[in-house]
Motif scaffolding. Structure first.
Motif, short mmCIF file in Angstrom:
data_model
loop_
_atom_site.label_atom_id
_atom_site.label_comp_id
_atom_site.label_asym_id
_atom_site.label_seq_id
_atom_site.Cartn_x
_atom_site.Cartn_y
_atom_site.Cartn_z
N SER A 104 -7.65 -6.92 3.51
CA SER A 104 -6.73 -7.09 2.39
C SER A 104 -5.75 -5.92 2.32
CB SER A 104 -7.50 -7.20 1.07
OG SER A 104 -8.29 -6.03 0.88
N VAL A 105 -4.78 -6.07 1.45
CA VAL A 105 -3.80 -5.02 1.21
C VAL A 105 -4.35 -4.09 0.13
CG1 VAL A 105 -1.42 -4.50 0.56
CG2 VAL A 105 -1.95 -6.62 1.79
N THR A 106 -4.42 -2.81 0.44
CA THR A 106 -5.01 -1.85 -0.52
C THR A 106 -3.95 -1.05 -1.26
OG1 THR A 106 -5.23 -0.26 1.30
CG2 THR A 106 -7.15 -1.62 0.78
N ASN A 107 -2.80 -0.83 -0.65
CA ASN A 107 -1.74 -0.05 -1.31
C ASN A 107 -0.40 -0.74 -1.10
OD1 ASN A 107 -3.16 2.52 -2.21
ND2 ASN A 107 -3.68 2.50 -0.03
N TRP A 108 0.38 -0.79 -2.15
CA TRP A 108 1.74 -1.30 -2.02
C TRP A 108 2.61 -0.66 -3.09
CZ3 TRP A 108 -2.31 -4.07 -4.02
CH2 TRP A 108 -2.17 -4.57 -5.32
N GLU A 131 -4.54 -9.68 -3.47
CA GLU A 131 -5.34 -10.88 -3.24
C GLU A 131 -5.06 -11.52 -1.88
OE1 GLU A 131 -4.65 -13.52 -6.48
OE2 GLU A 131 -5.13 -12.02 -8.02
N LEU A 132 -4.05 -11.01 -1.17
CA LEU A 132 -3.74 -11.56 0.15
C LEU A 132 -4.84 -11.23 1.15
CD1 LEU A 132 0.06 -10.67 0.42
CD2 LEU A 132 -0.94 -12.90 -0.13
N SER A 133 -5.04 -12.13 2.08
CA SER A 133 -6.02 -11.93 3.16
C SER A 133 -5.28 -11.99 4.49
CB SER A 133 -7.10 -13.01 3.11
OG SER A 133 -8.03 -12.84 4.16
N ILE A 134 -5.45 -10.93 5.30
CA ILE A 134 -4.74 -10.82 6.57
C ILE A 134 -5.74 -10.97 7.71
CG2 ILE A 134 -3.15 -9.44 7.95
CD1 ILE A 134 -2.11 -10.27 5.16
N GLY A 135 -5.59 -12.06 8.50
CA GLY A 135 -6.51 -12.30 9.60
C GLY A 135 -6.02 -11.74 10.92
N ARG A 136 -4.70 -11.51 11.04
CA ARG A 136 -4.14 -10.97 12.28
C ARG A 136 -2.82 -10.29 11.94
NH1 ARG A 136 -1.73 -13.14 17.61
NH2 ARG A 136 -0.60 -14.60 16.29
N THR A 196 0.32 -1.38 2.64
CA THR A 196 -0.59 -0.85 3.66
C THR A 196 -1.92 -1.57 3.57
OG1 THR A 196 0.46 1.30 3.40
CG2 THR A 196 -1.63 1.24 4.59
N LEU A 197 -2.49 -1.90 4.73
CA LEU A 197 -3.77 -2.58 4.81
C LEU A 197 -4.93 -1.61 4.62
CD1 LEU A 197 -2.98 -4.84 7.90
CD2 LEU A 197 -3.03 -5.56 5.50
N GLY A 198 -6.11 -2.17 4.41
CA GLY A 198 -7.30 -1.35 4.24
C GLY A 198 -7.60 -0.51 5.47
N SER A 199 -7.14 -0.94 6.62
CA SER A 199 -7.36 -0.20 7.86
C SER A 199 -6.41 0.98 8.01
CB SER A 199 -7.19 -1.13 9.06
OG SER A 199 -5.87 -1.67 9.09
N GLY A 200 -5.44 1.10 7.10
CA GLY A 200 -4.44 2.17 7.19
C GLY A 200 -3.17 1.74 7.90
N ASP A 201 -3.16 0.53 8.48
CA ASP A 201 -1.97 0.04 9.17
C ASP A 201 -0.96 -0.49 8.16
OD1 ASP A 201 -2.73 0.18 12.12
OD2 ASP A 201 -4.43 -0.89 11.28
N VAL A 202 0.31 -0.42 8.54
CA VAL A 202 1.39 -0.85 7.66
C VAL A 202 1.60 -2.35 7.81
CG1 VAL A 202 3.84 -0.61 7.13
CG2 VAL A 202 2.50 1.40 7.77
N LEU A 203 1.65 -3.05 6.68
CA LEU A 203 1.90 -4.48 6.69
C LEU A 203 3.38 -4.80 6.45
CD1 LEU A 203 0.79 -7.41 6.76
CD2 LEU A 203 0.57 -7.25 4.27
N THR A 229 -2.64 -15.35 4.37
CA THR A 229 -2.63 -16.35 3.29
C THR A 229 -1.33 -16.29 2.51
OG1 THR A 229 -3.73 -14.77 1.79
CG2 THR A 229 -5.14 -16.26 3.06
N LEU A 230 -0.28 -15.79 3.14
CA LEU A 230 1.02 -15.71 2.47
C LEU A 230 1.52 -17.08 2.05
CD1 LEU A 230 2.81 -12.96 4.60
CD2 LEU A 230 2.48 -12.90 2.12
N ALA A 231 1.25 -18.09 2.87
CA ALA A 231 1.73 -19.44 2.56
C ALA A 231 0.90 -20.10 1.46
CB ALA A 231 1.72 -20.30 3.82
N THR A 232 -0.43 -19.94 1.53
CA THR A 232 -1.30 -20.58 0.53
C THR A 232 -1.26 -19.85 -0.81
OG1 THR A 232 -3.16 -19.32 1.45
CG2 THR A 232 -2.83 -21.56 2.26
N ASP A 233 -1.24 -18.50 -0.77
CA ASP A 233 -1.04 -17.71 -1.99
C ASP A 233 0.44 -17.36 -2.06
OD1 ASP A 233 -3.77 -17.83 -2.27
OD2 ASP A 233 -4.12 -15.91 -1.31
#
Length: 662
Positions: free
Chosen positions: A444-448, A468-473, A486-493, A517-521
């Protein structure tokens, strides 16, 4: 306390001369034992203690008199600038002036002169202080001009720096970079950098990675570089600010109206109050009383009647006078809405189907959205003058395609790049795609960033459900950018490229199932797209809403003022709120809405930014007319005279008591 001529303090050991002379005198006499005198010594024993104390007091006051004389000729200063006490006279003095809107806050309380704000007070105090310290070369860097300008001396500050605050945010890091470049190019000797600011986080941008680079740059200089900050951190909690958040013209057969949305806010909550808001269009005025509770209130779509047939115009919104006049007016320009075109560039239209649907739904029925889906090879067929947003889902452009995208951005357009299936080393705006990453579990996204840009809170202050977004890839990115999510892994979304014009964004995933889940949410996707479209549309029609300082229009020198404060220089029009005519276009320039709400960095946060550098700071208040630095050598001369008088009194012999007769 500091000194104008600190080198004279090397004479302080001379204060020990009275003691030295006393010790030498003691060596001149030899002790000879004589039996008859022993009886006299026994008789004088009771008064010996007093005599010894008197001798030491005489020595003490003689020593203090010499020390006071040395301090006086060293020209001591009573001030908060401890850094002046060391290092001697600077060869070059650089003065950095923050003229952001918050520096217009007026002072209050006893001793405050009428209408004296932070900027006026700070410049006067700098002028007074710098006239005492002296320097060989003088340079001033104004936040509006941003260039290093050489001046004859501190007395020229009020002639070079305009008296008005601007409506723009100050880039303190950029001004320090200008100072660093000046020192490097001119090979200055010992240098002092004086900064006048109110420590607003919006101006200092303490989280920027540029601070590390600027610190390292100053540490590389071999000559001494000293920094002094004169700050005005106090915030008027009763200050109100007004901003226009939306303008829309609607004309039917029977009526013509402009709908104005705005926000009234204050730095801190307070008791409920009624604020009269005044609207003006073409000389006609109206007033709307608004109930303000808490820290702000939103007014959506307030209707203002226009004459039938009016196709374009401008207006002003005002609130009553308060501690900061710089944010009491907001301007707007309106015109008939034009269609907004969105270009989706992709080799596989099915991948962008959800984006196509979200972009086509205009938030306002009066505005039409047209979505064109084209292949990368058809880029030359786009009519760029009609496009507000480009969504790029292909390998980053090269050659002529890249030149077209760059020109579109320079004209104020918006571009959102999605990662291609096979990233390569091609860059756009200093950013490139790297490899795809597929974590074991969706993250998920932890910081924005919720205070500005695409993921900012709504006008009502509600945060977007980004968490609430879920990032699978996702696809990694590299380069010079500002992270927005920024994602929970520290990578930039989500990131925004560093550009003077236009908006270039990189989204590290796609809207297809399995990637996110950008399209569904769809709330986050829809809001981000609509904000990009609205921003890009600002560069199309015959009117534009601009933020002061955020335009680098090359034709700004030819703007004609329609409504602007008195005394504003034509070279500074892009930095001052008002309405201007640029050819056939009407431009409404407003203060940065984030400035009045921006928090103040505390003393330790500021000190951390200058870690490793010779730095000191002192806080002042607007309207405080007391001198920041003043000479106090008269005090030490008075102390010297007093010490000599006391010493003379101690040297007077004790009066002899007359003996009576039997």
């Amino acid at each position: 306390m500091s000194f104008l001529t600190p080198l004279l303090l090397v004479g302080l050991p001379l204060a020990a001369l009275p003691i030295l002379i006393h010790l030498i005198n003691q060596r001149r006499f030899q002790t000879v034992e004589w039996g008859a005198i022993r009886f006299l010594l026994e008789a004088n024993r009771m008064s010996r203690g007093y005599a010894r104390i008197r001798r030491w007091l005489i020595l003490l006051f003689r020593t203090l008199a010499v020390a006071a004389l040395i301090f006086a000729i060293a020209r001591p200063l009573a001030s908060g600038w401890l850094g002046l006490a060391t290092g001697g006279k600077a060869e070059t003095t650089i003065v950095i002036i923050d003229r952001s809107a918050s520096m217009g806050q007026l002072g209050r309380g006893a001793g405050n002169s009428l209408n004296t704000g932070k900027l006026t007070t700070g410049i006067a105090k700098l002028q007074n202080t710098l006239s005492l310290v002296g320097s060989t070369h003088w340079v001033v860097i104004d936040s509006a001009g941003g260039e290093a300008v050489e001046i004859a001396g501190p007395e020229a500050l009020t002639k070079i720096v305009p008296k008005q605050v601007t409506s723009a945010t100050t880039d303190l890091v950029g001004l320090l970079e200008t100072a660093r470049d000046y020192i490097s190019e001119n090979r200055t000797g010992q240098t002092e950098v004086w900064i006048l600011s109110d420590q607003r986080a919006n101006d200092w941008n303490a989280t920027s990675g540029r601070w590390r680079a600027i610190r390292d740059g100053f540490l590389e200089f071999k000559q001494g570089i000293r920094f002094h900050l004169l700050s005005y951190p106090d915030v008027a909690t009763d200050n109100l600010s007004i901003e226009v958040t939306g303008v829309e013209q609607r004309e039917t057969r029977d009526e013509n109206r402009v709908l104005v949305s705005l926000r009234l806010s204050r730095p801190a909550g307070g008791p409920p109050m009624t604020v009269p808001i005044r609207f003006e269009i073409d000389g006609a005025g109206s007033e709307l009383p608004v109930e303000l509770a808490g820290d702000g209130v939103e007014i959506s779509g307030h209707p203002l009647t226009l004459p039938v047939g009016t196709k374009q115009g401008w207006g002003r919104v005002s609130i009553p006078a308060d501690p900061n006049p710089a944010d009491n007016d907001a301007y707007f320009a309106f015109a008939e809405p034009i269609p907004r075109r969105i270009a989706l560039v992709t080799a596989d239209p099915t991948k962008l189907r959800s984006i196509e649907i979200a972009a086509a739904i205009a938030p306002n029925r009066a505005v039409k959205h047209v979505v064109d889906v084209i292949a990368p090879a058809q880029l030359a067929a786009i009519v760029w003058e009609e496009v507000a947003l480009v969504v790029w889902h292909a390998p980053l452009p090269k050659g002529n395609d890249r030149a077209m995208i760059e020109s579109f951005l320079d004209a104020g357009g918006q571009v959102i790049c999605l990662p291609p299936a096979a990233p390569d080393a091609t860059e756009l705006g200093g950013i490139r795609w790297e490899q795809w990453v597929e974590p074991p579990e969706p993250i998920s996204v932890t910081n924005w960033r919720g205070d500005a840009d695409l993921l900012a809170r709504s006008q009502a202050g509600t945060a977007l459900p980004v968490g609430e977004l879920s990032i699978g890839r996702f696809c990694k990115m590299a380069g010079d950018f500002t992270p927005l999510a920024t994602l929970g892994s520290g990578d930039v979304l989500l990131a925004r490229a560093t550009r003077a014009k236009g908006g270039l964004y990189f989204l590290g995933t796609t809207t297809t199932d399995g990637d996110s889940t950008l399209a569904t949410d769809g709330v986050v996707l829809y809001v981000a797209l609509q904000r990009s479209i609205a921003e890009g549309a600002e560069s199309l029609g015959s009117t534009r809403q601009l933020v002061a300082g955020n335009t680098n229009d090359s034709s700004a020198s030819t703007w004609q003022p329609l409504a602007v404060a008195d005394g504003v220089l034509s070279s500074e029009y892009p930095f001052h709120a008002g309405v201007y005519a640029a050819g056939e276009r009407v431009l409404a320039v407003n203060h940065d809405a984030n400035e009045p709400r921006s928090p103040v960095l505390d003393k330790q946060q500021i000190a951390n930014l200058f870690a490793g550098l010779d730095f000191d700071q002192v806080a002042d208040t607007a309207g405080n007319l007391d001198a920041l630095t003043r000479e106090i050598w008269r005090v030490f001369l008075t102390c010297m005279i007093a010490a000599l008088v006391i010493e003379a009194g101690l040297c007077i012999p004790k009066p002899r008591v007359a003996e009576g007769r039997a």
